[in-house]
Design a protein around this motif. Structure first.
Motif, PDB file in Angstrom:
ATOM      1  N   ARG A   1       0.830  -1.210   0.000  1.00  0.00           N
ATOM      2  CA  ARG A   1       0.000   0.000   0.000  1.00  0.00           C
ATOM      3  C   ARG A   1       0.866   1.263   0.000  1.00  0.00           C
ATOM      4  NH1 ARG A   1      -4.161  -0.205   4.658  1.00  0.00           N
ATOM      5  NH2 ARG A   1      -4.749   1.774   3.687  1.00  0.00           N
ATOM      6  N   PHE A   2       1.970   1.246   0.758  1.00  0.00           N
ATOM      7  CA  PHE A   2       2.884   2.395   0.741  1.00  0.00           C
ATOM      8  C   PHE A   2       3.528   2.533  -0.636  1.00  0.00           C
ATOM      9  CE2 PHE A   2       2.368   2.396   5.288  1.00  0.00           C
ATOM     10  CZ  PHE A   2       2.540   3.724   5.644  1.00  0.00           C
ATOM     11  N   ASP A   3       3.925   1.408  -1.255  1.00  0.00           N
ATOM     12  CA  ASP A   3       4.480   1.448  -2.618  1.00  0.00           C
ATOM     13  C   ASP A   3       3.496   2.130  -3.561  1.00  0.00           C
ATOM     14  OD1 ASP A   3       6.732  -0.028  -1.837  1.00  0.00           O
ATOM     15  OD2 ASP A   3       6.075  -1.882  -2.825  1.00  0.00           O
ATOM     16  N   GLU A   4       2.255   1.675  -3.547  1.00  0.00           N
ATOM     17  CA  GLU A   4       1.228   2.214  -4.438  1.00  0.00           C
ATOM     18  C   GLU A   4       1.015   3.700  -4.191  1.00  0.00           C
ATOM     19  OE1 GLU A   4      -2.038  -0.374  -3.522  1.00  0.00           O
ATOM     20  OE2 GLU A   4      -1.167  -2.041  -4.669  1.00  0.00           O
ATOM     21  N   TYR A   5       0.966   4.100  -2.936  1.00  0.00           N
ATOM     22  CA  TYR A   5       0.761   5.510  -2.586  1.00  0.00           C
ATOM     23  C   TYR A   5       1.910   6.363  -3.133  1.00  0.00           C
ATOM     24  CZ  TYR A   5      -0.204   9.709   0.155  1.00  0.00           C
ATOM     25  OH  TYR A   5      -0.476  10.997   0.532  1.00  0.00           O
TER      26      TYR A   5
ATOM     27  N   GLU B   1      11.928   3.499  -6.069  1.00  0.00           N
ATOM     28  CA  GLU B   1      13.230   2.816  -5.993  1.00  0.00           C
ATOM     29  C   GLU B   1      14.321   3.757  -5.502  1.00  0.00           C
ATOM     30  OE1 GLU B   1      13.656  -0.484  -6.126  1.00  0.00           O
ATOM     31  OE2 GLU B   1      11.479  -0.419  -6.321  1.00  0.00           O
ATOM     32  N   THR B   2      14.309   4.992  -5.969  1.00  0.00           N
ATOM     33  CA  THR B   2      15.289   5.980  -5.510  1.00  0.00           C
ATOM     34  C   THR B   2      15.149   6.211  -4.018  1.00  0.00           C
ATOM     35  OG1 THR B   2      15.344   7.057  -7.667  1.00  0.00           O
ATOM     36  CG2 THR B   2      16.074   8.372  -5.779  1.00  0.00           C
ATOM     37  N   PHE B   3      13.920   6.344  -3.563  1.00  0.00           N
ATOM     38  CA  PHE B   3      13.659   6.538  -2.140  1.00  0.00           C
ATOM     39  C   PHE B   3      14.174   5.352  -1.330  1.00  0.00           C
ATOM     40  CE2 PHE B   3      10.689   5.323   1.283  1.00  0.00           C
ATOM     41  CZ  PHE B   3      11.087   6.261   2.219  1.00  0.00           C
ATOM     42  N   LYS B   4      13.803   4.136  -1.723  1.00  0.00           N
ATOM     43  CA  LYS B   4      14.209   2.947  -0.972  1.00  0.00           C
ATOM     44  C   LYS B   4      15.735   2.799  -0.950  1.00  0.00           C
ATOM     45  CE  LYS B   4      10.051   0.109  -1.312  1.00  0.00           C
ATOM     46  NZ  LYS B   4       9.507  -1.184  -1.756  1.00  0.00           N
TER      47      LYS B   4
ATOM     48  N   SER C   1       5.398   6.701 -11.661  1.00  0.00           N
ATOM     49  CA  SER C   1       6.585   5.924 -12.028  1.00  0.00           C
ATOM     50  C   SER C   1       7.188   5.261 -10.796  1.00  0.00           C
ATOM     51  CB  SER C   1       7.634   6.847 -12.663  1.00  0.00           C
ATOM     52  OG  SER C   1       8.863   6.176 -12.792  1.00  0.00           O
ATOM     53  N   SER C   2       7.633   4.031 -10.963  1.00  0.00           N
ATOM     54  CA  SER C   2       8.258   3.329  -9.842  1.00  0.00           C
ATOM     55  C   SER C   2       9.684   3.816  -9.588  1.00  0.00           C
ATOM     56  CB  SER C   2       8.237   1.820 -10.075  1.00  0.00           C
ATOM     57  OG  SER C   2       8.965   1.500 -11.243  1.00  0.00           O
TER      58      SER C   2
END
Length: 140
Positions: A67-71, A84-87, A79-80
């Motif tokens: 859910r956090f990914d989707e948000y 990915e940059t955040f993670k 864009s994903s």
């Protein structure tokens, strides 16, 4: 805000140096990255350090992480790449078992598993209920 109050009940050592927030009205997206980081680490600790343990809890945390990914993707242009940059910037891509499975990072798993399911569900629901630019807010 319930999600920010959730952080107030987590011991400072589990927040990896984060200052406890002052409850107040928040902007949509505020605190998403902070709470999300903890959820992502707890999920990773379960997968990497405690496979086969606490199955219901780990599945629930995995659901929160999605859910956090989707948000984050939805509120950063779809864009994903931003996710990915955040993670990567949070060291969530680390494979260092000592870093993930010991010390403050590992302690966050123990803290989150003690939070009543209903309370954690409500906190996640609340923080993800209003679309807006994801930010750390005041929790760090």
């Amino acid at each position: 805000m319930r999600a920010l109050r959730l952080l107030a009940i987590i011991p400072a050592t589990a927040l990896i140096g984060a200052a406890p927030p002052i409850p107040r009205e928040t902007r949509p997206g505020e605190g998403v990255l902070c709470i999300g980081t903890f959820i992502y680490f707890v999920e990773k600790i379960g997968r990497m350090c405690r496979p086969g343990e606490d199955e219901e809890f780990q599945q629930r945390i995995g659901g929160y992480a999605k859910r956090f990914d989707e948000y984050i993707i939805r509120n950063s242009g779809g864009s994903s790449a931003a996710l990915e940059t955040f993670k990567n910037g949070q060291n969530l891509d680390s494979d260092d078992r000592g870093y993930i499975c010991e010390g403050d990072v590992a302690q966050s798993y123990d803290v989150f598993i003690k939070i009543p399911r209903e309370e954690l569900d409500k906190a996640v629901d609340e923080i993800l209920s209003r679309d807006g630019p994801a930010s750390f807010g005041d929790c760090v």
